[in-house]
Write an enzyme that holds these catalytic residues in place. Sequence first.
Site, short mmCIF file in Angstrom:
data_model
loop_
_atom_site.label_atom_id
_atom_site.label_comp_id
_atom_site.label_asym_id
_atom_site.label_seq_id
_atom_site.Cartn_x
_atom_site.Cartn_y
_atom_site.Cartn_z
N HIS A 1 39.01 40.65 38.72
CA HIS A 1 40.61 39.85 38.37
C HIS A 1 40.33 38.80 37.71
O HIS A 1 40.59 38.02 39.09
CB HIS A 1 41.11 40.95 39.68
CG HIS A 1 41.15 42.91 39.60
ND1 HIS A 1 41.61 43.62 40.60
CD2 HIS A 1 41.23 43.38 37.85
CE1 HIS A 1 41.37 44.63 40.12
NE2 HIS A 1 41.26 44.39 38.54
N GLU B 1 41.93 36.70 41.08
CA GLU B 1 41.96 36.09 42.29
C GLU B 1 40.42 35.99 42.52
O GLU B 1 39.35 35.41 43.01
CB GLU B 1 41.35 38.07 42.67
CG GLU B 1 42.39 38.76 42.47
CD GLU B 1 41.72 40.38 42.56
OE1 GLU B 1 40.50 40.75 42.82
OE2 GLU B 1 42.62 40.72 42.38
N ARG C 1 45.57 39.28 35.37
CA ARG C 1 45.17 40.04 36.06
C ARG C 1 43.14 40.91 34.75
O ARG C 1 42.21 40.74 35.53
CB ARG C 1 45.67 40.74 36.78
CG ARG C 1 44.37 42.27 36.41
CD ARG C 1 45.74 43.38 37.27
NE ARG C 1 44.92 44.52 37.53
CZ ARG C 1 44.92 45.41 38.91
NH1 ARG C 1 44.80 44.36 40.54
NH2 ARG C 1 44.22 46.25 38.90
N HIS D 1 37.68 41.64 45.69
CA HIS D 1 38.16 41.09 44.81
C HIS D 1 39.37 40.44 46.39
O HIS D 1 38.90 40.26 47.26
CB HIS D 1 39.19 42.48 45.09
CG HIS D 1 38.06 43.26 43.75
ND1 HIS D 1 39.18 43.58 42.56
CD2 HIS D 1 37.36 43.93 43.43
CE1 HIS D 1 38.39 44.22 41.84
NE2 HIS D 1 37.72 43.98 42.50
N GLU E 1 37.84 43.49 50.03
CA GLU E 1 39.55 42.72 49.94
C GLU E 1 40.19 41.56 50.45
O GLU E 1 40.04 41.91 51.86
CB GLU E 1 40.93 44.01 49.99
CG GLU E 1 40.41 45.31 48.44
CD GLU E 1 41.28 44.71 47.18
OE1 GLU E 1 41.14 43.20 46.85
OE2 GLU E 1 41.20 45.77 46.36
#
Length: 422
Positions: free
Chosen positions: A182, A185, A237, A310, A385
């Site tokens: 992404h 990120e 994104r 992520h 994440e």
Amino acid sequence: MKLILVLSLAFLACSQAKEVGIRRYDGYQVYSVNADTKEKYQVLWDVYMNNEGVLDFWTDPAIGKATDVMVPPQEEAAFKLLLEKNGISYEVKIGNVQEIIDEEKAENDQARQARSGESRIGWTAYSTYAEIESFVQDLPSINSIASVQSIGTSYENRNLYAVKISTSPNNRKAILIDANIHAREWITSATATWILNELVTKTAQYGEVLEGIDYYIIPSINVDGYEYSRTSDRMWRKTRSVNSGSTCRGCDPNRNFPFQFGGEGTSSSPCSDTFKGPSALSEKETKAVADYVNGLLSSNVNILAYVSFHSYGQYWLLPWGYTANAYPVDYSQQLSLGNAAISAIQAVHGTRYVTGTGADVLYGVGGASDDWAKNIGIKYTVTAEMRDTGRYGFVLPPAQIIPNAEETMAALTEVAKRVRSE
Ligand code: 0X9
Ligand code: ZN
Ligand code: ZN
């Protein structure tokens, strides 16, 4: 007549300036919304489905947990009214998105200024892709444990790389990392390059990580999107491919892998941020990852863990991620590694992660790289994440790159210990 001409010329100049400039987010707010019943979730889902390109769901709608939605100022009143009418509770998490973008840019510019003259990138600032590329290319000359592999090119013809780190030709076990699927990120490619730098420049310190295990690290995969997020739209994104029949660009690379393609949490609309793409592996970038990983497996590289970097939210997400209440047969092992990883993270700087399956903890997602990796037989698969829990979201201040990377390295050490004992 004259007045009209002047006005339209002024309008033209203004719209042209916008065209070439950086997209601004003045007055955009991020709402943290909590739909705690099925009915409220349905309302939120309808809002999500009917406002593609208008409301930016920083996290997909979920039931009984926070969903973060970025709302443009002109939509604020209607959005609030709708939530209130349906009894959906919310709080404003970020008051003005442009403010944190400006802060991040000021800090980043200052840190880059302070480093000007140094030949290698540092981790006090985010880097350009060109800088990441030359950092990667230089690694083998710093330490022969690193070798650089070209894995393809992006839609806009940038080079895609994987770096192999190997301390012994006898290593068979391996860990694969993908980062920056992404675009926005940024912390993920910064962390991947920091890890590479540590392993290459402080090899002796990382015996626990390196012994007996090879690493295959893809430090940035959605490189076109990354550059676009740096130069044109901080909140980008997706990839940057042209969609036929639409003016909206790109698809979500983490919906583009050939497992549960088109399943939960995926969109068929090119304007959606979760657009799955015309077909699985339609994107050159996802195709490059899939071909590379399949190539390693068919040359008998024993990849025992696959970690996808992520942000944000501080979650260590286990399989399966495509739907809730679905668990692989070895789930107890996934979970025990997940728990070890998040306690290792917490021990470094006190950062608290939550672990569980991607779909139980967040939401169901088809076509993601983690489940695809699990499905082709890689034992441990994770979506990490990273920071934070929503104060900055994607716009993590550069001062947090190193602490975030340090705690990620602690988690990776746990993965390495587990892989070694397999
Ligand atoms: O939605 C995603 O692709 C990931 N979250 S993000 O905010 N970085 O976009 C989560 C994917 C987790 N994996 C699965 N649910 N399969
Ligand atoms: Zn992501
Ligand atoms: Zn530290």
